[in-house]
Design a protein around this motif. Structure first.
Motif, mmCIF file in Angstrom:
data_model
loop_
_atom_site.group_PDB
_atom_site.id
_atom_site.type_symbol
_atom_site.label_atom_id
_atom_site.label_comp_id
_atom_site.label_asym_id
_atom_site.label_seq_id
_atom_site.Cartn_x
_atom_site.Cartn_y
_atom_site.Cartn_z
ATOM 1 N N HIS A 85 28.340 40.005 28.035
ATOM 2 C CA HIS A 85 28.869 39.779 29.372
ATOM 3 C C HIS A 85 29.834 40.866 29.802
ATOM 4 C CE1 HIS A 85 26.939 35.945 29.173
ATOM 5 N NE2 HIS A 85 27.593 35.657 28.073
ATOM 6 N N SER A 86 30.237 41.742 28.891
ATOM 7 C CA SER A 86 31.227 42.751 29.256
ATOM 8 C C SER A 86 30.723 43.733 30.309
ATOM 9 C CB SER A 86 31.740 43.476 28.017
ATOM 10 O OG SER A 86 30.700 44.127 27.352
ATOM 11 N N PRO A 87 29.451 44.181 30.297
ATOM 12 C CA PRO A 87 29.021 45.070 31.394
ATOM 13 C C PRO A 87 29.050 44.373 32.758
ATOM 14 C CG PRO A 87 27.489 45.247 29.567
ATOM 15 C CD PRO A 87 28.410 44.118 29.258
ATOM 16 N N ILE A 88 28.741 43.094 32.779
ATOM 17 C CA ILE A 88 28.771 42.348 34.039
ATOM 18 C C ILE A 88 30.206 42.249 34.547
ATOM 19 C CG2 ILE A 88 28.315 40.098 35.089
ATOM 20 C CD1 ILE A 88 26.074 39.800 32.961
ATOM 21 N N LEU A 89 31.136 41.946 33.640
ATOM 22 C CA LEU A 89 32.545 41.871 34.018
ATOM 23 C C LEU A 89 33.078 43.232 34.454
ATOM 24 C CD1 LEU A 89 33.832 39.492 31.208
ATOM 25 C CD2 LEU A 89 33.770 38.997 33.655
ATOM 26 N N ALA A 90 32.657 44.290 33.767
ATOM 27 C CA ALA A 90 33.109 45.635 34.119
ATOM 28 C C ALA A 90 32.604 46.033 35.503
ATOM 29 C CB ALA A 90 32.648 46.645 33.071
ATOM 30 N N LEU A 91 31.353 45.723 35.816
ATOM 31 C CA LEU A 91 30.826 46.024 37.148
ATOM 32 C C LEU A 91 31.518 45.198 38.225
ATOM 33 C CD1 LEU A 91 27.008 46.460 36.466
ATOM 34 C CD2 LEU A 91 28.641 48.203 37.174
ATOM 35 N N SER A 92 31.835 43.964 37.895
ATOM 36 C CA SER A 92 32.570 43.124 38.839
ATOM 37 C C SER A 92 33.967 43.687 39.095
ATOM 38 C CB SER A 92 32.656 41.697 38.303
ATOM 39 O OG SER A 92 33.331 40.875 39.196
ATOM 40 N N ALA A 93 34.610 44.190 38.045
ATOM 41 C CA ALA A 93 35.925 44.825 38.196
ATOM 42 C C ALA A 93 35.801 46.083 39.065
ATOM 43 C CB ALA A 93 36.512 45.177 36.836
ATOM 44 N N CYS A 94 34.724 46.849 38.856
ATOM 45 C CA CYS A 94 34.485 48.036 39.689
ATOM 46 C C CYS A 94 34.387 47.657 41.153
ATOM 47 C CB CYS A 94 33.195 48.741 39.266
ATOM 48 S SG CYS A 94 33.313 49.652 37.747
ATOM 49 N N LYS A 95 33.691 46.564 41.423
ATOM 50 C CA LYS A 95 33.523 46.109 42.803
ATOM 51 C C LYS A 95 34.879 45.758 43.422
ATOM 52 C CE LYS A 95 31.095 42.688 45.573
ATOM 53 N NZ LYS A 95 30.256 41.497 45.570
ATOM 54 N N HIS A 96 35.723 45.080 42.649
ATOM 55 C CA HIS A 96 37.065 44.730 43.150
ATOM 56 C C HIS A 96 37.882 45.987 43.459
ATOM 57 C CE1 HIS A 96 37.351 40.374 42.940
ATOM 58 N NE2 HIS A 96 36.705 40.398 41.789
ATOM 59 N N PHE A 97 37.858 46.957 42.544
ATOM 60 C CA PHE A 97 38.627 48.182 42.754
ATOM 61 C C PHE A 97 38.088 48.973 43.950
ATOM 62 C CE2 PHE A 97 39.633 47.744 38.077
ATOM 63 C CZ PHE A 97 40.923 47.320 38.291
ATOM 64 N N SER A 98 36.777 48.965 44.119
ATOM 65 C CA SER A 98 36.164 49.661 45.245
ATOM 66 C C SER A 98 36.550 49.007 46.574
ATOM 67 C CB SER A 98 34.646 49.673 45.081
ATOM 68 O OG SER A 98 34.027 50.234 46.199
ATOM 69 N N GLN A 99 36.545 47.678 46.605
ATOM 70 C CA GLN A 99 36.937 46.976 47.825
ATOM 71 C C GLN A 99 38.407 47.226 48.149
ATOM 72 O OE1 GLN A 99 35.750 43.006 46.767
ATOM 73 N NE2 GLN A 99 33.752 43.197 47.772
#
Length: 195
Positions: A121-135
């Protein structure tokens, strides 16, 4: 939601303005539109950006916990169920809405992790974190008259976005050293550094 209310109020003002111009006759000069004043727009944008940064940091920490790069305290000293029950004891006297039992909270909170069996699940969480930082970066770039705080938050967003994008791609996956959280750029929101 706030913009919906503003749009509704503006539509109401336009409707009432049209009715008044018809009452004055055809020869009434059109009124110049005043610039809409939104005095707290900057603060709302800053809080929204900080909310996204906090979400990104939370997802980042959860990603590192899933990978085993950050260790938790001994479980017999720190149980999530005990913390959950202690935090909601003050609300026990309130009957509506009924309190959510820990088992139900756990099921809802961790269901998304159980939906994908056999996958990390870590890649999914990392991509979700990327989305938050991008927003957060997008919101901060729209702030008019940026000051030093906006610049430091933008730097935090950019650095953390790149780091979590690397983590989602498997960069330094075999390394078991914990990441470093550097508070030199901003006093409340750290930049993440992989060792």
């Amino acid at each position: 939601m706030l913009s919906d209310h503003e749009n509704y109020a503006e539509a109401q003002n336009q409707r009432s303005g049209r009715g008044a111009s018809k009452a004055h006759g055809k020869g009434a000069p059109p009124k110049q539109k005043k610039k809409k004043c939104r005095p707290y727009l900057r603060e709302m944008m800053m809080y929204q950006a900080m909310q996204h940064i906090s979400g990104g940091l939370y997802k980042s920490v959860m990603c590192f916990l899933t990978d085993g790069k950050i260790s938790l305290p001994l479980s017999h000293f720190d149980r999530e169920k005990v913390r959950y029950e202690h935090r909601f004891v003050p609300f026990a006297c309130i009957s509506t809405p009924p309190p959510v039992p820990y088992a139900q909270f756990y099921e809802v909170a961790y269901r998304s992790m159980a939906d994908i069996p056999g996958q990390s699940h870590s890649p999914i969480l990392a991509l979700s974190a990327c989305k938050h930082f991008s927003q957060a970066k997008t919101v901060l770039e729209a702030v008019q008259n940026p000051d030093d705080e906006v610049a430091s938050l933008l730097r935090v967003c950019k650095v953390n976005y790149v780091v979590m994008k690397l983590v989602s791609g498997g960069h330094k996956q075999s390394c078991k050293f914990p990441p470093e959280f550097d508070f030199s750029v901003h006093p409340h929101f750290p930049t993440i550094k992989l060792v």
